[in-house]
Write an enzyme that holds these catalytic residues in place. Sequence first.
Site, PDB file in Angstrom:
ATOM      1  N   LYS A 125     -13.174  -6.218  -5.859  1.00 20.63           N
ATOM      2  CA  LYS A 125     -13.830  -4.772  -5.950  1.00 20.63           C
ATOM      3  C   LYS A 125     -12.628  -3.854  -6.448  1.00 20.63           C
ATOM      4  O   LYS A 125     -13.092  -2.647  -6.835  1.00 20.63           O
ATOM      5  CB  LYS A 125     -14.406  -4.653  -4.588  1.00 20.63           C
ATOM      6  CG  LYS A 125     -13.616  -4.797  -3.281  1.00 20.63           C
ATOM      7  CD  LYS A 125     -14.454  -4.524  -2.259  1.00 20.63           C
ATOM      8  CE  LYS A 125     -13.892  -4.504  -0.733  1.00 20.63           C
ATOM      9  NZ  LYS A 125     -14.614  -4.116   0.396  1.00 20.63           N
ATOM     10  N   LYS A 146      -8.919 -13.276  -9.382  1.00 18.27           N
ATOM     11  CA  LYS A 146     -10.138 -13.261  -8.592  1.00 18.27           C
ATOM     12  C   LYS A 146     -11.026 -12.187  -8.729  1.00 18.27           C
ATOM     13  O   LYS A 146     -10.597 -11.130  -9.150  1.00 18.27           O
ATOM     14  CB  LYS A 146      -9.858 -13.379  -7.320  1.00 18.27           C
ATOM     15  CG  LYS A 146     -10.598 -14.281  -6.326  1.00 18.27           C
ATOM     16  CD  LYS A 146     -10.272 -14.220  -4.924  1.00 18.27           C
ATOM     17  CE  LYS A 146     -11.164 -13.369  -4.125  1.00 18.27           C
ATOM     18  NZ  LYS A 146     -10.585 -13.283  -2.688  1.00 18.27           N
ATOM     19  N   LYS A 187       0.765  -1.136   0.314  1.00 19.90           N
ATOM     20  CA  LYS A 187       0.017  -0.164  -0.016  1.00 19.90           C
ATOM     21  C   LYS A 187       0.659   1.263   0.100  1.00 19.90           C
ATOM     22  O   LYS A 187       0.504   2.487  -0.460  1.00 19.90           O
ATOM     23  CB  LYS A 187      -0.929   0.125   1.165  1.00 19.90           C
ATOM     24  CG  LYS A 187      -2.125  -0.909   0.874  1.00 19.90           C
ATOM     25  CD  LYS A 187      -3.117  -0.601   2.067  1.00 19.90           C
ATOM     26  CE  LYS A 187      -4.507  -1.539   1.768  1.00 19.90           C
ATOM     27  NZ  LYS A 187      -5.449  -1.588   2.826  1.00 19.90           N
TER      28      LYS A 187
END
Length: 338
Positions: free
Chosen positions: A206, A203, A121
């Site tokens: 979102k 996969k 991140k």
Amino acid sequence: MDNTNEIQAKRKRVLSLIQPTSVPTLGNYLGAMRNWASLSAEYDCVYGVANLHALTVRRPATDLRKQTQELFAILLALDLNQGNNVVFVQSHVPSHCQLSWILSCYTQFGEMSRMTQFKEKAAQHSDNVNVGLFTYPTLMAADILIYQADLVPVGDDQKQHLEICRDIATRFNGVYPNTFTVPEPYIGKLGGRIMSLQDPTRKMSKSDPNPKGAISMLDDENTILKKCRGAVTDSETVVRYGEGKEGINNLMTIYACCTGESFEQIETAFAGQGYGAFKTAVAEVVIAALRPFREKYKAYMADPAGLQSIAAEGARAAARIADRTTEKAMKRVGLWRI
Ligand code: TRP
């Protein structure tokens, strides 16, 4: 002492918090979330919206508030607010932050520095590598330990965070015995693993860079139809499960999860039909599977005052458990309580 208490095994507590960063996908729904309501037959469950964690990435305040309310309504529409369950919003229970501070003093800089998600991140948001992003796992540990959770369902990306939570709890208990339950990962019934409609080797997520790859739980019917029709397939034009047919395999998995039919039944039903007809049929079963959920969701969102009062009740129920643990931890470390 009442010995029925001794005879009856204590129900275990399952806990999960979700960040309100984006709406969960069809993959989240079919793979896990639609089974959560039935967990309450066996467990006491705590479900929360992790809006404090969402602060680690900058976004407009109005978006965060709206996404928090939407995710809370999603949890309610999944029928999670039943029996002994608690459904709440993290920031409504201030003791999470109090316990998080205490835990951060029992967490080593070195072990925290090994968190791979922080490294990823930090690279992704190199303009905002804030300290919250770094200490995020201690807040997550507080979320878990404050409810004395026994079981935490975690995806691969959160395994390391649950591991550090266990390390912190074990260390704390080593100094102050029996303060926290040391949680275990919960391995649920395996739902279907749903892949991206645009890249069926990955996969459904979102955070898919291509929004056409993921169906959101709140997509309207037309959007679902368009996304299914636009799904990547192969050039064979035979609806069958097989190697090199990842796109069709994925659509068949979705169809099977929504209807309960086997792959053989699906192959027979669509024999001689092209992919177009099959894709439309997939969209229809997805729409039907999500419909009851969506109707409940809409009803919750249409009543903001009702939603607010359910959130307030949830916060009170959560705080009853959380404040007790925090009080215990504060006393143990020697904070003066008045
Ligand atoms: N960090 C989790 C995620 O990003 C969300 C989360 C916050 C969580 N607190 C938690 C998950 C406690 C499980 C238990 O997905």
